[in-house]
Design a protein around this motif. Structure first.
Motif, PDB file in Angstrom:
ATOM      1  N   UNK A 289       0.867  -1.173   0.000  1.00  0.00           N
ATOM      2  CA  UNK A 289       0.000   0.000   0.000  1.00  0.00           C
ATOM      3  C   UNK A 289       0.898   1.215   0.000  1.00  0.00           C
ATOM      4  N   UNK A 290       0.348   2.380  -0.227  1.00  0.00           N
ATOM      5  CA  UNK A 290       1.202   3.563  -0.314  1.00  0.00           C
ATOM      6  C   UNK A 290       1.986   3.781   0.976  1.00  0.00           C
ATOM      7  N   UNK A 291       1.310   3.659   2.126  1.00  0.00           N
ATOM      8  CA  UNK A 291       1.973   3.926   3.390  1.00  0.00           C
ATOM      9  C   UNK A 291       3.135   2.990   3.651  1.00  0.00           C
ATOM     10  N   UNK A 292       2.916   1.688   3.458  1.00  0.00           N
ATOM     11  CA  UNK A 292       3.985   0.729   3.719  1.00  0.00           C
ATOM     12  C   UNK A 292       5.138   0.890   2.740  1.00  0.00           C
ATOM     13  N   UNK A 293       4.823   1.064   1.464  1.00  0.00           N
ATOM     14  CA  UNK A 293       5.879   1.183   0.461  1.00  0.00           C
ATOM     15  C   UNK A 293       6.682   2.468   0.657  1.00  0.00           C
ATOM     16  N   UNK A 294       6.005   3.587   0.880  1.00  0.00           N
ATOM     17  CA  UNK A 294       6.721   4.856   1.008  1.00  0.00           C
ATOM     18  C   UNK A 294       7.644   4.851   2.219  1.00  0.00           C
ATOM     19  N   UNK A 295       7.181   4.288   3.342  1.00  0.00           N
ATOM     20  CA  UNK A 295       8.019   4.287   4.537  1.00  0.00           C
ATOM     21  C   UNK A 295       9.134   3.249   4.438  1.00  0.00           C
ATOM     22  N   UNK A 296       8.866   2.124   3.760  1.00  0.00           N
ATOM     23  CA  UNK A 296       9.940   1.161   3.533  1.00  0.00           C
ATOM     24  C   UNK A 296      11.038   1.775   2.667  1.00  0.00           C
ATOM     25  N   UNK A 297      10.647   2.468   1.595  1.00  0.00           N
ATOM     26  CA  UNK A 297      11.635   3.102   0.726  1.00  0.00           C
ATOM     27  C   UNK A 297      12.387   4.213   1.454  1.00  0.00           C
ATOM     28  N   UNK A 302      14.010  -3.390   3.688  1.00  0.00           N
ATOM     29  CA  UNK A 302      13.541  -4.429   2.761  1.00  0.00           C
ATOM     30  C   UNK A 302      12.107  -4.844   3.105  1.00  0.00           C
ATOM     31  N   UNK A 303      11.320  -5.100   2.069  1.00  0.00           N
ATOM     32  CA  UNK A 303       9.892  -5.341   2.235  1.00  0.00           C
ATOM     33  C   UNK A 303       9.540  -6.694   1.612  1.00  0.00           C
ATOM     34  N   UNK A 304       9.126  -7.637   2.450  1.00  0.00           N
ATOM     35  CA  UNK A 304       8.602  -8.914   1.980  1.00  0.00           C
ATOM     36  C   UNK A 304       7.096  -8.735   1.827  1.00  0.00           C
ATOM     37  N   UNK A 305       6.594  -8.802   0.589  1.00  0.00           N
ATOM     38  CA  UNK A 305       5.186  -8.479   0.365  1.00  0.00           C
ATOM     39  C   UNK A 305       4.420  -9.681  -0.170  1.00  0.00           C
ATOM     40  N   UNK A 306       3.138  -9.692   0.147  1.00  0.00           N
ATOM     41  CA  UNK A 306       2.212 -10.706  -0.343  1.00  0.00           C
ATOM     42  C   UNK A 306       1.164  -9.989  -1.182  1.00  0.00           C
ATOM     43  N   UNK A 307       0.871 -10.519  -2.359  1.00  0.00           N
ATOM     44  CA  UNK A 307      -0.057  -9.844  -3.257  1.00  0.00           C
ATOM     45  C   UNK A 307      -1.471  -9.805  -2.678  1.00  0.00           C
ATOM     46  N   UNK A 308      -2.162  -8.736  -3.006  1.00  0.00           N
ATOM     47  CA  UNK A 308      -3.560  -8.553  -2.627  1.00  0.00           C
ATOM     48  C   UNK A 308      -4.425  -8.682  -3.879  1.00  0.00           C
ATOM     49  N   UNK A 309      -5.549  -9.343  -3.748  1.00  0.00           N
ATOM     50  CA  UNK A 309      -6.442  -9.524  -4.886  1.00  0.00           C
ATOM     51  C   UNK A 309      -7.262  -8.268  -5.146  1.00  0.00           C
ATOM     52  N   UNK A 310      -7.431  -7.931  -6.421  1.00  0.00           N
ATOM     53  CA  UNK A 310      -8.400  -6.944  -6.882  1.00  0.00           C
ATOM     54  C   UNK A 310      -8.139  -5.533  -6.342  1.00  0.00           C
ATOM     55  N   UNK A 311      -6.887  -5.115  -6.386  1.00  0.00           N
ATOM     56  CA  UNK A 311      -6.624  -3.717  -6.064  1.00  0.00           C
ATOM     57  C   UNK A 311      -5.582  -3.201  -7.046  1.00  0.00           C
ATOM     58  N   UNK A 312      -6.035  -2.378  -8.009  1.00  0.00           N
ATOM     59  CA  UNK A 312      -5.211  -1.983  -9.147  1.00  0.00           C
ATOM     60  C   UNK A 312      -4.059  -1.053  -8.807  1.00  0.00           C
ATOM     61  N   UNK A 313      -4.040  -0.528  -7.598  1.00  0.00           N
ATOM     62  CA  UNK A 313      -2.934   0.329  -7.192  1.00  0.00           C
ATOM     63  C   UNK A 313      -1.642  -0.472  -7.055  1.00  0.00           C
ATOM     64  N   UNK A 314      -1.761  -1.732  -6.674  1.00  0.00           N
ATOM     65  CA  UNK A 314      -0.612  -2.515  -6.238  1.00  0.00           C
ATOM     66  C   UNK A 314       0.511  -2.647  -7.273  1.00  0.00           C
ATOM     67  N   UNK A 315       0.226  -2.954  -8.554  1.00  0.00           N
ATOM     68  CA  UNK A 315       1.338  -3.142  -9.501  1.00  0.00           C
ATOM     69  C   UNK A 315       2.230  -1.920  -9.653  1.00  0.00           C
ATOM     70  N   UNK A 316       1.670  -0.738  -9.532  1.00  0.00           N
ATOM     71  CA  UNK A 316       2.445   0.492  -9.718  1.00  0.00           C
ATOM     72  C   UNK A 316       3.382   0.734  -8.526  1.00  0.00           C
ATOM     73  N   UNK A 317       2.878   0.454  -7.327  1.00  0.00           N
ATOM     74  CA  UNK A 317       3.724   0.575  -6.139  1.00  0.00           C
ATOM     75  C   UNK A 317       4.785  -0.522  -6.120  1.00  0.00           C
ATOM     76  N   UNK A 319       6.182  -1.922  -8.709  1.00  0.00           N
ATOM     77  CA  UNK A 319       7.244  -1.558  -9.657  1.00  0.00           C
ATOM     78  C   UNK A 319       8.233  -0.590  -9.029  1.00  0.00           C
ATOM     79  N   UNK A 320       7.713   0.379  -8.277  1.00  0.00           N
ATOM     80  CA  UNK A 320       8.594   1.350  -7.632  1.00  0.00           C
ATOM     81  C   UNK A 320       9.450   0.670  -6.565  1.00  0.00           C
ATOM     82  N   UNK A 321       8.829  -0.196  -5.774  1.00  0.00           N
ATOM     83  CA  UNK A 321       9.557  -0.903  -4.719  1.00  0.00           C
ATOM     84  C   UNK A 321      10.686  -1.750  -5.300  1.00  0.00           C
ATOM     85  N   UNK A 322      10.393  -2.470  -6.376  1.00  0.00           N
ATOM     86  CA  UNK A 322      11.394  -3.348  -6.968  1.00  0.00           C
ATOM     87  C   UNK A 322      12.452  -2.572  -7.745  1.00  0.00           C
ATOM     88  N   UNK A 323      12.055  -1.425  -8.308  1.00  0.00           N
ATOM     89  CA  UNK A 323      13.030  -0.586  -9.016  1.00  0.00           C
ATOM     90  C   UNK A 323      14.148  -0.150  -8.087  1.00  0.00           C
TER      91      UNK A 323
END
Length: 402
Positions: A289-297, A302-317, A319-323
């Motif tokens: 989510x934005x909060x977890x990704x922004x504060x991790x970055x 390092x962020x171990x993440x589990x995918x969430x179903x049916x939330x289109x925001x996730x792929x964009x965040x 990509x930024x996390x993995x970049x």
């Protein structure tokens, strides 16, 4: 337009009143709003926060008589069946009950309230009807977000068939009344906004150092610390001692009062200031989510993440996390069965490399202050998109498919 992290919020020539609307989806919106609001208040302004989130999210970071909290839920966000699954049909149904059926009364109430507090600017993250209410009240409005609900709900409408599709069009039309968008990193497509200003990450500041937090927890640097952060969703997690490698301790966010934990797991208080614990940890396990990704970055965690179903925001965040080399994906089966060790050990070998500015809260506050006193950030383009949405609504054509 991109504005980098060299903007400072100085006291405005006049005292201003901001009405800041926050969506009811999770804590991530509220926590980032805190940082923008804090800078507006530091500059001497009054901020009325309209939210369904608990008051402690704001009062734990801001102690000021200039902060006013109004408990109102004007959009429900996404309804989650559990911590990792969004119920698409329930989300559309709840939004209809919350924001569509009572729409006329909501608009009348909000216009009256905005006039009563003499608001100079309406800010939304990212409540659609707030933009329309501001327009009806003759007040400028600005959105601050990395995604919009028309983009998220468009996928849900596909599952619902023709039912509820007018929701997406109405949301986009509401957003089109917004003067411009302050766009946060990790953003999704947001075609309803005619003008965009990009700012750095909005990240909550730290109150305590890593050393101070660990001293309070009674642990040394030899202990590996993972923070378990799934947004406080009640999921009935069954956590076992063997889930963690030897020498590890797990801090659990959002645990219920009755939940029993193994000795190598520790509950955080519901009102715990999580940025401090994130920065004191060696990795995070949670959902994106934005909060977890922004504060991790921001804190190079390092962020171990589990995918969430049916939330289109996730792929964009994601990509930024993995970049910035900060992410490790854990499959859901391994999360639920406790096969955590390979992922945690992989995570602590990473070296996240985010070096961009993290003062987006201050930058956004400066833009909002300037806008409230009359500065024009929007372009001189004709508001074509608003006309398109008006026409599409009347003709039952979805402009997003054009």
């Amino acid at each position: 337009m991109r504005i980098n992290g060299d903007e400072e919020v100085s006291a405005a020539p006049e005292h201003l009143v901001f009405a800041y609307y926050i969506t009811g989806h999770g804590f991530g919106h509220a926590t980032r709003v805190v940082e923008v609001v804090r800078h507006l208040i530091l500059a001497g302004h009054d901020v009325h926060v309209v939210t369904g989130a608990p008051a402690f999210v704001f009062t734990s970071a801001i102690d000021s008589p200039r902060l006013f909290i109004r408990k109102v839920l004007l959009d429900c966000g996404a309804v989650q069946a559990d911590a990792l699954t969004v119920d698409r049909l329930a989300s559309l149904k709840m939004y209809s009950e919350t924001a569509v059926i009572p729409r006329d009364s909501i608009l009348a109430t909000e216009v009256e309230w905005l006039n009563s507090i003499k608001a100079d600017l309406v800010v939304s993250d990212v409540v659609p009807v707030a933009c329309r209410a501001a327009a009806d009240a003759g007040i400028r409005s600005v959105c601050v977000t990395n995604f919009s609900w028309d983009f998220i709900y468009a996928e849900y409408v596909m599952a619902a068939g023709h039912h509820h599709r007018s929701i997406v069009w109405q949301i986009a039309e509401d957003y089109s009344h917004c003067e411009f968008l302050i766009r946060l990193p990790g953003y999704c497509p947001m075609p309803a906004f005619r003008d965009v200003i990009d700012v750095p990450l909005v990240v909550r500041r730290l109150h305590k150092s890593r050393k101070e937090v660990r001293q309070e927890l009674g642990i040394g640097e030899d202990v590996k610390l993972v923070i378990f952060n799934f947004g406080g969703q009640p999921a009935g997690w069954k956590l076992k001692q063997e889930y963690l490698p030897d020498g590890w301790l797990c801090l659990v966010c959002g645990a219920s009062d009755t939940q029993e934990l193994p000795p190598n797991f520790m509950k955080l208080e519901k009102n715990a200031y999580t940025p401090d614990f994130i920065a004191a940890s060696d990795c995070m396990l949670g959902k994106i989510g934005y909060g977890t990704v922004s504060e991790a970055l921001a804190y190079k965690l390092p962020f171990v993440f589990v995918r969430r179903d049916y939330f289109n925001e996730e792929p964009f965040l994601r990509n930024m996390l993995e970049h910035y080399q900060g992410g490790v994906e854990m499959i859901r089966r391994d999360l639920l069965t406790g096969r955590w060790a390979p992922y945690l050990l992989r995570a602590v070998s990473l070296q996240p490399c985010y070096e961009e500015a993290i003062n987006g809260g201050e930058v956004a506050a400066k833009i909002l202050q300037d806008t409230a006193v009359g500065k024009n950030y929007a372009s001189s383009k004709v508001r074509i998109i608003q006309c398109v949405y008006h026409v599409s609504l009347s003709m039952h054509i979805n402009p997003l498919n054009k």
